[in-house]
Design an enzyme around this catalytic site. Structure first.
Site, PDB file in Angstrom:
ATOM      1  CG  HIS A  95      56.988  26.665  64.987  1.00 24.98           C
ATOM      2  ND1 HIS A  95      56.102  26.604  66.044  1.00 24.98           N
ATOM      3  CD2 HIS A  95      56.818  25.517  64.291  1.00 24.98           C
ATOM      4  CE1 HIS A  95      55.432  25.462  65.982  1.00 24.98           C
ATOM      5  NE2 HIS A  95      55.843  24.773  64.924  1.00 24.98           N
ATOM      6  CD  GLU A  96      58.814  24.124  61.328  1.00 25.28           C
ATOM      7  OE1 GLU A  96      59.055  22.996  61.822  1.00 25.28           O
ATOM      8  OE2 GLU A  96      57.658  24.531  61.121  1.00 25.28           O
ATOM      9  CG  HIS A  99      59.027  21.315  65.911  1.00 24.26           C
ATOM     10  ND1 HIS A  99      58.172  20.911  66.917  1.00 24.26           N
ATOM     11  CD2 HIS A  99      58.253  21.976  65.006  1.00 24.26           C
ATOM     12  CE1 HIS A  99      56.942  21.329  66.624  1.00 24.26           C
ATOM     13  NE2 HIS A  99      56.964  21.980  65.481  1.00 24.26           N
TER      14      HIS A  99
END
Ligand SMILES: [Zn+2]
Length: 226
Positions: A95-96, A99
């Protein structure tokens, strides 16, 4: 009355979402993935799959403190994610990394989000002061400015939604496409990320409800002035 019913409903949703985040993370932090892929390795796999290079991956302290920092273009992973080869660690790390890919590609919602951060911070700091002054002086003008500033924080939470959903979408697509996790493990990672997404939805709903309440108070002040 409707306000309080909605507020209690959204409050319950918020608490439940928070509980789900820690519960699902805790649950899938106990389960090793069968490829023994660590969070750090998973993050770099997402970057590779998106053709993104030059992003740092570093450790940070704390629990559930994982984040991507655009200022130094680095993905910060907590102790229970960086070296850990659990299903939860892979989900969070991917998920990170999602980004980081958004920034690298200039994904539109994240550009909007970065652009409005300073105004939104200003809004969240001063809105309550102006709203209180407005109520104290019974001034529709002061109250109105306070509500406009408050609406900026609502706007920020609104723009945050596509950013967070897209980061999780990228994470899960890569986990599936690159076969980072086995199918049953993939569902675990999805549960962890869905729980996190729900907290952003709850925050937006809370903000929207308060905004609606403030707008109604603003309009009623106008009526009494007449
Ligand atoms: Zn995120």
């Amino acid at each position: 009355m409707l306000f309080w019913i909605l507020l209690i409903a959204i409050l319950i949703l918020s608490v439940w979402a928070q509980y789900q985040v820690s519960h699902q993370f805790h649950k899938y932090s106990q389960v090793q993935n069968r490829r023994f892929l660590t969070g750090a390795e998973a993050a770099s796999a997402v970057l590779r799959a998106h053709g993104v290079s030059g992003v740092g991956i570093a450790r940070c302290s704390g629990h559930l403190t994982d984040h991507y920092d655009p200022r130094d273009n680095t993905i910060y992973l907590s102790q229970s994610v960086y070296d850990s080869s659990t299903i939860a660690a892979v989900g969070v790390a991917c998920h990170e990394a999602g980004h980081a890919c958004q920034y690298a590609e200039g994904y539109f919602p994240i550009r909007v989000r970065s652009a409005i951060i300073p105004v939104c911070q200003f809004g969240s700091t001063f809105s309550y002061i102006l709203i209180l002054i407005g109520l104290f002086l019974y001034s529709q003008a002061w109250f109105g400015v306070g509500v406009v500033l408050f609406s900026l924080t609502t706007l920020f939470q609104l723009v945050t939604l596509p950013v967070e959903f897209n980061a999780s979408g990228r994470a899960l697509a890569t986990i599936e496409g690159e076969g980072l996790l086995y199918e049953d493990e993939y569902y675990g990672a999805r549960k962890v990320l869905s729980a996190a997404a729900l907290t952003y939805v709850a925050a937006l709903l809370t903000s929207l409800l308060y905004l609606a309440r403030y707008v109604m108070v603003f309009l009623s002040m106008g009526r009494r002035d007449e």
